[in-house]
Design an enzyme around this catalytic site. Structure first.
Site, PDB file in Angstrom:
ATOM      1  N   CYS A 283      18.214   4.354 -17.034  1.00  0.00           N
ATOM      2  CA  CYS A 283      17.185   5.112 -16.309  1.00  0.00           C
ATOM      3  C   CYS A 283      15.897   4.310 -16.100  1.00  0.00           C
ATOM      4  O   CYS A 283      15.356   4.251 -14.998  1.00  0.00           O
ATOM      5  CB  CYS A 283      16.894   6.438 -17.024  1.00  0.00           C
ATOM      6  SG  CYS A 283      16.196   6.256 -18.680  1.00  0.00           S
ATOM      7  N   HIS A 336      14.035   9.648 -21.185  1.00  0.00           N
ATOM      8  CA  HIS A 336      14.671   9.602 -19.859  1.00  0.00           C
ATOM      9  C   HIS A 336      13.586   9.693 -18.789  1.00  0.00           C
ATOM     10  O   HIS A 336      12.601  10.431 -18.932  1.00  0.00           O
ATOM     11  CB  HIS A 336      15.653  10.761 -19.696  1.00  0.00           C
ATOM     12  CG  HIS A 336      16.527  10.616 -18.487  1.00  0.00           C
ATOM     13  ND1 HIS A 336      17.486   9.631 -18.366  1.00  0.00           N
ATOM     14  CD2 HIS A 336      16.571  11.318 -17.317  1.00  0.00           C
ATOM     15  CE1 HIS A 336      18.091   9.745 -17.191  1.00  0.00           C
ATOM     16  NE2 HIS A 336      17.545  10.748 -16.536  1.00  0.00           N
ATOM     17  N   HIS A 352      17.374   9.150 -10.356  1.00  0.00           N
ATOM     18  CA  HIS A 352      17.446   8.571 -11.701  1.00  0.00           C
ATOM     19  C   HIS A 352      18.854   8.051 -11.945  1.00  0.00           C
ATOM     20  O   HIS A 352      19.773   8.286 -11.154  1.00  0.00           O
ATOM     21  CB  HIS A 352      17.074   9.621 -12.755  1.00  0.00           C
ATOM     22  CG  HIS A 352      18.030  10.783 -12.810  1.00  0.00           C
ATOM     23  ND1 HIS A 352      18.674  11.184 -13.955  1.00  0.00           N
ATOM     24  CD2 HIS A 352      18.472  11.649 -11.839  1.00  0.00           C
ATOM     25  CE1 HIS A 352      19.449  12.236 -13.711  1.00  0.00           C
ATOM     26  NE2 HIS A 352      19.331  12.526 -12.432  1.00  0.00           N
TER      27      HIS A 352
END
Length: 384
Positions: A283, A336, A352
């Site tokens: 990510c 994340h 993402h």
């Protein structure tokens, strides 16, 4: 009378030729923005707006013809004169070095280093590359050359004081913005080897680096030792209260569209821990790689981006190009990150790299991300 018309026509023709040599006509095609056009011709956005004042703040239409400054029209003699007046100092890239480390070593800004090396791509420098670290007048050369030599012993003293085992010292160890000791991975290194080298357990390394993988890619940054707790706490307090911000300027909105287009080229690319290329992304690797296209170097992990990239804003102020953060590790800490691509009412869509599906576009209305949302950071700042 005929002679007068002939002279007038000749002068008009000559001025047109001179102006055409100084400018280039560019016809806008699908997917282009002022920012991407400026990058293409190696000019600034303000240069384009100066020649095309009606385009500033307006929606860029297809087939619009823009005048672009022609840099090649500058006289060669000017370049030769400037090169003789200035002397340059170069640095040979060694194992584990990055542009950021070289900039710190010679006490110059990263932006200045990129300006001195326009043909060097930060993400692809290799051992043996020659990097220009100064371009100053000959009279100033002796003073500037002493700076790197003075910095080296200072860095050595710091490492000796903070790493208990002197044999572990190497050029790949540095301190990040939170005071963490960070090691840059070189060929053949593994978690086990790093744990032996720095006398840290593999379990501790995994806890300090939640996104880490067993097969460490070259260039991956591994936190070896956490920095001062009070410093980290202070950093978190700084971003804990969202700032009141203005809407993005047309220039930065153009950059946001450019970044979204670049990231979207990788939709469908598989997830790969530590990955920063089209062979696979994690990510933070996708964000790191994407923002490199506008010469912006983000921290390498999502948790570091949350405190070291831009500043936290209220969710209601979110715009395209902002970074959006989540917790997916069950501990409540940020691990994340994605980039906002679209806002529809209360719904935020973001691109993402997910472990299960690779590079995709998701929504905050999906139950999984709805309950794991943490914060949004503004990275593209307006000039104030």
């Amino acid at each position: 009378m005929k002679l007068f018309h002939i002279i007038t026509f000749f002068l008009f023709f000559c001025s047109g030729v001179v102006f055409s040599q100084k400018t280039i006509k560019h016809t806008v095609v699908s997917g282009e923005s002022i920012y991407s056009i400026a990058k293409k011709y190696d000019v600034s956005e303000s240069d384009i707006y100066e020649l095309n004042p009606k385009s500033k703040g307006a929606l860029l239409q297809l087939k619009t013809v823009l005048l672009i400054p022609n840099k090649k029209s500058k006289s060669k003699s000017n370049k030769e004169v400037s090169s003789t007046k200035n002397a340059t100092e170069t640095h040979i890239v060694e194992s584990g070095e990055s542009l950021y480390k070289i900039a710190k070593k010679y006490d110059i800004s990263l932006e200045k280093l990129k300006e001195l090396n326009p043909d060097i791509k930060p993400e692809s420098i290799q051992i043996g590359d020659k990097i220009v670290v100064s371009a100053k007048k000959v009279k100033e050369a002796p003073k500037e050359k002493e700076t790197p030599k003075e910095n080296k012993p200072k860095e050595t003293k710091t490492v000796v004081a903070e790493i208990s085992n002197p044999t572990n010292m190497d050029a790949n160890l540095c301190t990040d913005e939170l005071g963490n000791k960070v090691h840059t991975v070189t060929k053949g290194e593994t978690l086990y080897r790093l744990s032996k080298k720095y006398k840290v357990s593999v379990k501790d390394l995994e806890e300090m680096n939640p996104e880490i993988i067993a097969n460490l890619p070259i260039g991956y940054e591994v936190v070896i030792k956490k920095g001062d707790v009070e410093l980290a706490k202070h950093q978190n307090e700084i971003v804990s209260s969202p700032k009141e911000v203005e809407e993005l300027s047309p220039e930065n909105m153009s950059k946001a569209e450019f970044l979204i287009a670049k990231a979207s080229q990788h939709i469908g690319t598989r997830y790969r821990g530590g990955g920063t290329t089209s062979a696979g992304f994690d990510c933070s690797g996708l964000m790191f790689s994407t923002f490199k296209h506008i010469d912006m170097t983000l921290p390498r992990s999502s948790s570091s981006m949350a405190v070291g990239a831009g500043y936290k804003i209220d969710r209601s102020q979110a715009q395209k190009g902002d970074l959006i953060f989540f917790t997916t590790n069950g501990r409540g800490s940020i691990n994340h990150v994605g980039m906002i691509t679209e806002i529809i009412g209360d719904e935020i869509k973001f691109i993402h790299s997910s472990v299960q599906a690779g590079v995709i576009i998701s929504s905050t209305e999906e139950p999984y991300y709805k309950k794991r949302f943490i914060q949004i950071n503004r990275v593209l700042e307006n000039n104030r």
